[in-house]
Design a protein around this motif. Structure first.
Motif, PDB file in Angstrom:
ATOM      1  N   LEU A  20      49.914 -44.166  48.260  1.00 52.25           N
ATOM      2  CA  LEU A  20      51.172 -43.792  48.900  1.00 52.25           C
ATOM      3  C   LEU A  20      52.359 -44.186  48.016  1.00 52.25           C
ATOM      4  CD1 LEU A  20      50.894 -44.704  52.682  1.00 52.25           C
ATOM      5  CD2 LEU A  20      51.307 -42.463  51.706  1.00 52.25           C
ATOM      6  N   TYR A  21      52.280 -45.385  47.444  1.00 51.02           N
ATOM      7  CA  TYR A  21      53.372 -45.846  46.582  1.00 51.02           C
ATOM      8  C   TYR A  21      53.506 -44.937  45.361  1.00 51.02           C
ATOM      9  CZ  TYR A  21      56.398 -48.678  43.710  1.00 51.02           C
ATOM     10  OH  TYR A  21      57.452 -49.104  42.937  1.00 51.02           O
ATOM     11  N   ARG A  22      52.370 -44.596  44.748  1.00 53.30           N
ATOM     12  CA  ARG A  22      52.404 -43.714  43.591  1.00 53.30           C
ATOM     13  C   ARG A  22      53.017 -42.364  43.977  1.00 53.30           C
ATOM     14  NH1 ARG A  22      50.531 -39.534  41.683  1.00 53.30           N
ATOM     15  NH2 ARG A  22      48.929 -39.183  43.241  1.00 53.30           N
ATOM     16  N   LYS A  23      52.549 -41.824  45.088  1.00 52.16           N
ATOM     17  CA  LYS A  23      53.074 -40.543  45.559  1.00 52.16           C
ATOM     18  C   LYS A  23      54.566 -40.661  45.895  1.00 52.16           C
ATOM     19  CE  LYS A  23      52.257 -37.100  49.159  1.00 52.16           C
ATOM     20  NZ  LYS A  23      52.076 -35.835  48.630  1.00 52.16           N
ATOM     21  N   PHE A  24      54.931 -41.753  46.529  1.00 51.13           N
ATOM     22  CA  PHE A  24      56.334 -41.969  46.892  1.00 51.13           C
ATOM     23  C   PHE A  24      57.204 -42.006  45.639  1.00 51.13           C
ATOM     24  CE2 PHE A  24      60.040 -44.606  47.885  1.00 51.13           C
ATOM     25  CZ  PHE A  24      60.473 -44.067  49.085  1.00 51.13           C
ATOM     26  N   THR A  25      56.788 -42.744  44.627  1.00 53.18           N
ATOM     27  CA  THR A  25      57.591 -42.832  43.403  1.00 53.18           C
ATOM     28  C   THR A  25      57.593 -41.524  42.625  1.00 53.18           C
ATOM     29  OG1 THR A  25      55.746 -43.838  42.191  1.00 53.18           O
ATOM     30  CG2 THR A  25      57.382 -45.336  43.154  1.00 53.18           C
ATOM     31  N   PRO A  29      61.707 -40.250  42.943  1.00 53.52           N
ATOM     32  CA  PRO A  29      61.997 -41.134  41.808  1.00 53.52           C
ATOM     33  C   PRO A  29      63.252 -41.980  42.020  1.00 53.52           C
ATOM     34  CG  PRO A  29      62.288 -38.814  41.204  1.00 53.52           C
ATOM     35  CD  PRO A  29      61.710 -38.847  42.577  1.00 53.52           C
ATOM     36  N   SER A  30      64.111 -41.555  42.924  1.00 53.92           N
ATOM     37  CA  SER A  30      65.309 -42.346  43.218  1.00 53.92           C
ATOM     38  C   SER A  30      64.963 -43.597  44.009  1.00 53.92           C
ATOM     39  CB  SER A  30      66.312 -41.516  44.032  1.00 53.92           C
ATOM     40  OG  SER A  30      65.808 -41.281  45.338  1.00 53.92           O
ATOM     41  N   GLY A  31      63.724 -43.654  44.523  1.00 56.48           N
ATOM     42  CA  GLY A  31      63.325 -44.793  45.338  1.00 56.48           C
ATOM     43  C   GLY A  31      63.649 -44.600  46.809  1.00 56.48           C
ATOM     44  N   MET A  74      60.033 -49.588  51.730  1.00 58.37           N
ATOM     45  CA  MET A  74      59.640 -50.499  52.810  1.00 58.37           C
ATOM     46  C   MET A  74      59.725 -49.791  54.169  1.00 58.37           C
ATOM     47  SD  MET A  74      58.490 -53.080  51.357  1.00 58.37           S
ATOM     48  CE  MET A  74      58.228 -54.122  52.775  1.00 58.37           C
ATOM     49  N   GLU A  75      60.765 -49.008  54.395  1.00 54.92           N
ATOM     50  CA  GLU A  75      60.881 -48.255  55.642  1.00 54.92           C
ATOM     51  C   GLU A  75      59.759 -47.220  55.731  1.00 54.92           C
ATOM     52  OE1 GLU A  75      65.689 -48.216  56.520  1.00 54.92           O
ATOM     53  OE2 GLU A  75      64.911 -47.003  54.856  1.00 54.92           O
ATOM     54  N   TYR A  76      59.460 -46.601  54.604  1.00 51.74           N
ATOM     55  CA  TYR A  76      58.398 -45.599  54.536  1.00 51.74           C
ATOM     56  C   TYR A  76      57.041 -46.213  54.863  1.00 51.74           C
ATOM     57  CZ  TYR A  76      55.353 -42.073  52.314  1.00 51.74           C
ATOM     58  OH  TYR A  76      54.378 -41.152  52.044  1.00 51.74           O
ATOM     59  N   VAL A  77      56.732 -47.359  54.265  1.00 49.99           N
ATOM     60  CA  VAL A  77      55.457 -48.036  54.518  1.00 49.99           C
ATOM     61  C   VAL A  77      55.384 -48.486  55.977  1.00 49.99           C
ATOM     62  CG1 VAL A  77      54.079 -50.095  53.997  1.00 49.99           C
ATOM     63  CG2 VAL A  77      55.002 -48.722  52.142  1.00 49.99           C
ATOM     64  N   ALA A  78      56.472 -49.005  56.508  1.00 44.89           N
ATOM     65  CA  ALA A  78      56.490 -49.424  57.913  1.00 44.89           C
ATOM     66  C   ALA A  78      56.202 -48.228  58.825  1.00 44.89           C
ATOM     67  CB  ALA A  78      57.834 -50.061  58.261  1.00 44.89           C
ATOM     68  N   ALA A  79      56.787 -47.087  58.492  1.00 44.29           N
ATOM     69  CA  ALA A  79      56.567 -45.872  59.287  1.00 44.29           C
ATOM     70  C   ALA A  79      55.107 -45.419  59.198  1.00 44.29           C
ATOM     71  CB  ALA A  79      57.499 -44.759  58.806  1.00 44.29           C
TER      72      ALA A  79
END
Length: 189
Positions: A20-25, A29-31, A74-79
């Motif tokens: 998920l982190y890899r996909k998110f970044t 890319p802006s974070g 962090m909000e994304y992971v919490a969701a």
């Protein structure tokens, strides 16, 4: 986003979180995940109904805990954690937050009607009517508003949903994210 507990065969693992982190970044890319990107994840586009757009905007707003108009990782992971692995009580609290438009901790008939109208139009593909929405709202209040003050507290909301399967079905907010997450993971393999 449903109220069903995760099963072991579909639980999100540490490896999934890393993916998920890899996909998110890669995709952000802006974070930060912006509303238009969030809509894309859940398949909401310019062809989507007004209700689908309104609903996904409410969901996005509920996850944007710092109210800056975007989701950081962090909000994304919490969701994702809430949706995929969250306990029933946490999912009910989140659902209540979606219903509670003014954030005062109590649901009015107008707030419940607003969400029920959106959900029924999505579920029944715009084939809902005022009588159906009125009936559902009236029954929700009949089953949950124990002190008859014309408001539903968080406690009444949770207690009612846990005791009555029909009420649980009406109150749950389900976008089938587990299915989306699993399909996304399978495409990569």
């Amino acid at each position: 986003m449903g109220q069903v507990q995760a099963t072991t065969d579909t639980e999100v693992t540490l490896q999934n979180i890393q993916e998920l982190y890899r996909k998110f970044t890669d995709e952000c890319p802006s974070g930060n995940l912006h509303l238009h990107e969030f809509k894309k994840i859940f398949g909401v586009s310019s062809k989507s109904s007004e209700e689908e757009v309104a609903f996904i905007e409410l969901v996005f707003k509920s996850f944007d805990t710092n109210k800056d108009g975007k989701l950081d990782f962090m909000e994304y992971v919490a969701a994702v954690n809430l949706v995929l692995r969250g306990k029933l009580i946490d999912k009910l609290k989140w659902s209540f937050k979606i219903y509670d438009n003014d954030g005062n901790g109590c649901l009015t008939n107008q707030e419940v009607r607003r969400i029920i109208k959106i959900i029924t139009k999505i579920k029944w593909h715009n084939d809902s009517n005022v009588e159906t929405v009125d009936y559902i709202c009236d029954r929700i209040f009949e089953l949950t508003d124990k002190n008859k003050d014309s408001q539903i507290s968080l406690e009444e909301f949770i207690e009612g949903a846990e005791k009555d399967p029909w009420l649980m079905e009406q109150l749950r907010l389900d976008l089938a994210p587990k299915t989306w997450f699993i399909k996304t993971q399978q495409k990569k393999n």
